[in-house]
Scaffold this active site. Structure first.
Site, PDB file in Angstrom:
ATOM      1  CD  GLN A 197      -2.930  -0.109  -0.184  1.00  0.00           C
ATOM      2  OE1 GLN A 197      -3.145   1.090  -0.360  1.00  0.00           O
ATOM      3  NE2 GLN A 197      -3.267  -1.022  -1.063  1.00  0.00           N
ATOM      4  CG  HIS A 250      -1.196   2.429  -4.075  1.00  0.00           C
ATOM      5  ND1 HIS A 250      -1.393   2.298  -5.420  1.00  0.00           N
ATOM      6  CD2 HIS A 250      -1.765   1.353  -3.505  1.00  0.00           C
ATOM      7  CE1 HIS A 250      -2.049   1.173  -5.656  1.00  0.00           C
ATOM      8  NE2 HIS A 250      -2.278   0.576  -4.512  1.00  0.00           N
ATOM      9  CD  GLU A 278      -8.635   1.844  -0.872  1.00  0.00           C
ATOM     10  OE1 GLU A 278      -7.596   2.349  -0.388  1.00  0.00           O
ATOM     11  OE2 GLU A 278      -8.884   1.832  -2.086  1.00  0.00           O
ATOM     12  CG  HIS A 279      -7.177  -2.200   0.605  1.00  0.00           C
ATOM     13  ND1 HIS A 279      -6.646  -0.987   0.237  1.00  0.00           N
ATOM     14  CD2 HIS A 279      -7.717  -2.727  -0.515  1.00  0.00           C
ATOM     15  CE1 HIS A 279      -6.839  -0.785  -1.055  1.00  0.00           C
ATOM     16  NE2 HIS A 279      -7.494  -1.814  -1.539  1.00  0.00           N
ATOM     17  CG  ASP A 336      -4.611  -4.099  -5.106  1.00  0.00           C
ATOM     18  OD1 ASP A 336      -5.656  -3.628  -4.655  1.00  0.00           O
ATOM     19  OD2 ASP A 336      -3.484  -3.916  -4.591  1.00  0.00           O
ATOM     20  CG  HIS A 356     -51.879  13.165  -2.901  1.00  0.00           C
ATOM     21  ND1 HIS A 356     -51.644  14.379  -3.477  1.00  0.00           N
ATOM     22  CD2 HIS A 356     -50.714  12.479  -2.977  1.00  0.00           C
ATOM     23  CE1 HIS A 356     -50.392  14.430  -3.868  1.00  0.00           C
ATOM     24  NE2 HIS A 356     -49.799  13.285  -3.583  1.00  0.00           N
TER      25      HIS A 356
END
Ligand code: NAD
Length: 446
Positions: free
Chosen positions: A271, A274, A340-341, A374, A433
């Site tokens: 990670q 990235h 996220e992960h 991934d 209505h």
């Protein structure tokens, strides 16, 4: 400057020695640039595209991508074979990943409409229909990201979206990476827009002479892409939806005594490479000094051997190891962070999944590195970051469909539910209505 040989290490905190406020402070995401400043840059770009269409789109591609030889901003299908020449092993890898992603997303299809009789004669149904036209943003520049094209394109294809438009910034010679062309071909994309940034987003949101207007735009990108997506999704003139807010990638690993230090370090690093704004967190469950040290040594040694060591250094500088007493304590922290992960390098990893409340995607046990998700396992890698896993799902088949509901009443059904409708319409003082029911009930008496 010469590459630094300083030790790459995460700061360490022990939950038993600090308060909850310090834990939250340590888990803060690196701050993002203010949205206002970026909006100030992207708004004129978006307006320019709306007013000047293809001509403006090309001029931004000439400017940002330096692709000055490009004369048409769109490549229409069928894509020429010579634009997707790839080594056999890359084709094979894309094909395997494509097939696994296809299988997992096809299984998410609802085979028949949901149908519930809420009262005798009152039938409520819900059914799914594909979003007709989708725009998939695949970040470009120097990176080659066929995996992102797969993660967006395959579910769009499985959902049955009629028009799939892929946008990606071209290389400076005006060409698009063959991996992306190959994926576009496999998922049946109708065109590839050779542009990036807010201009590509605007072109797909409003349409130009040659870019198809779409109904929803999905995909990650830098802050200009994200600001562009937020802007067009708020403009009712565009009538376009977006997937979710995107931020820098992140991982949280929970490891116990049985975890292999080399595996743990490799997951943290995959990670960290990235981007400098990525964040990696290690929750160490009841590890002793020697075990912690083993992970730290692995982290440093493996990092020093990586081509992207400088990026790793940046990411690690705002990352942290937190020592926890037990798994429950670790899970509380993880659920609050909403990674996220989430990687569970735990002896009883499968059981612990029951305790996961907030996470984009979970990787269970020592043989499941995040990289498989991934690329090739079949799960999607477009996931909520920045804590949005508390309220958003990652990209899935549902991202490419909308649900329509229907009601179907018999005369008996209207007799059964009519009075409740009439009374609530009366309370809300919406006489028309109420009458829509009473006229029908009266006609039944005749
Ligand atoms: P990008 O495609 O997101 O953005 C490139 C575009 O940015 C250019 O086309 C240009 O239009 C625009 N731009 C650049 N500078 C600008 C400026 N000064 N003013 C206006 N517009 C400008 O590519 P990128 O920049 O390389 O960023 C890639 C992003 O994608 C990163 O943020 C990364 O975190 C993310 N990413 C996501 C995944 C994933 O989830 N699948 C994978 C890799 C990367």
């Amino acid at each position: 400057t010469a590459p630094s040989s300083d030790r790459i290490t995460m700061k360490r905190l022990d939950v038993s020695k600090i308060g909850a406020a310090q834990v939250s402070e340590a888990l803060k995401r690196p701050s993002q640039k203010s949205a206002d400043a970026i909006l100030g840059i992207v708004k004129p770009i978006i307006n320019d595209i709306r007013e000047n269409g293809d001509k403006a789109l090309l001029s931004y591609t000439h400017k940002f991508e330096k692709a000055t030889s490009l004369t048409s901003p769109v490549l229409k299908a069928p894509f020429p074979k010579e634009l997707m020449q790839l080594p056999e092993e890359t084709i094979k890898a894309i094909d395997i990943s494509y097939e696994n992603i296809r299988k997992f997303h096809a299984a998410q299809k609802e085979d028949k409409p949901l149908r519930v009789e809420t009262m005798p004669g009152v039938i409520c149904s819900r059914f799914a229909r594909p979003i007709e036209r989708v725009g998939l943003y695949v970040p470009g520049g120097t990176a080659v990201l066929p995996s992102t094209a797969l993660m967006l394109g395959v579910p769009a294809m499985v959902a049955g979206c009629e028009k799939i438009v892929i946008a990606s910034p071209p290389r400076s010679d005006g060409s698009i990476t063959p991996e992306i062309v190959y994926v576009a071909h496999k998922v049946g994309a109708e065109s590839i827009v050779l542009a990036g940034g807010a201009q590509a987003v605007a072109a797909m949101a409003y349409g130009t002479e040659s870019v198809t207007k779409v109904d929803k735009i999905l995909g990650p990108g830098n802050q200009f892409v994200t600001a562009g997506k937020m802007f067009v999704s708020n403009d009712t003139n565009a009538g376009v939806g977006i997937d979710m807010p995107a931020g820098p990638s992140e991982v949280l690993v929970i490891a116990d005594k049985d975890a292999n230090p080399a595996f743990v370090a490799s997951d943290l690093l995959s990670q960290a490479e990235h981007g400098v704004d990525s964040q990696v967190i290690l929750l160490a469950v009841d590890l002793n000094e020697q075990q912690l040290q083993a992970i730290e040594d692995e982290l440093h040694n493996q990092a020093m051997a990586l081509p992207r060591v400088d990026i790793v250094r940046g990411a690690i500088s705002h990352s942290v190891t937190i020592q926890t007493r037990d798994i429950d304590e670790a899970m509380r922290i993880s659920n609050e962070y909403a990674p996220e992960h989430l990687i569970l390098q735990l002896n009883n990893a499968e059981e612990v999944v029951d305790k996961v409340m907030n996470a984009g995607s979970v990787f269970i046990g020592q043989w499941t590195p995040e990289s498989v998700g991934d690329y090739s396992a079949g799960v999607n890698h477009s996931l909520p970051t920045y804590g949005y896993a508390k309220q958003y799902s990652g990209v899935n088949l549902g991202s490419f469909v909308k649900h329509i509901t229907s009601s179907n009443l018999t005369a008996e059904g209207l007799r059964n539910v009519g009075q409740a409708v009439e009374q609530l319409a009366k309370v809300e003082e919406l006489e028309a209505h109420r009458r829509a029911v009473s006229i029908r009930l009266a006609s039944m008496q005749k």
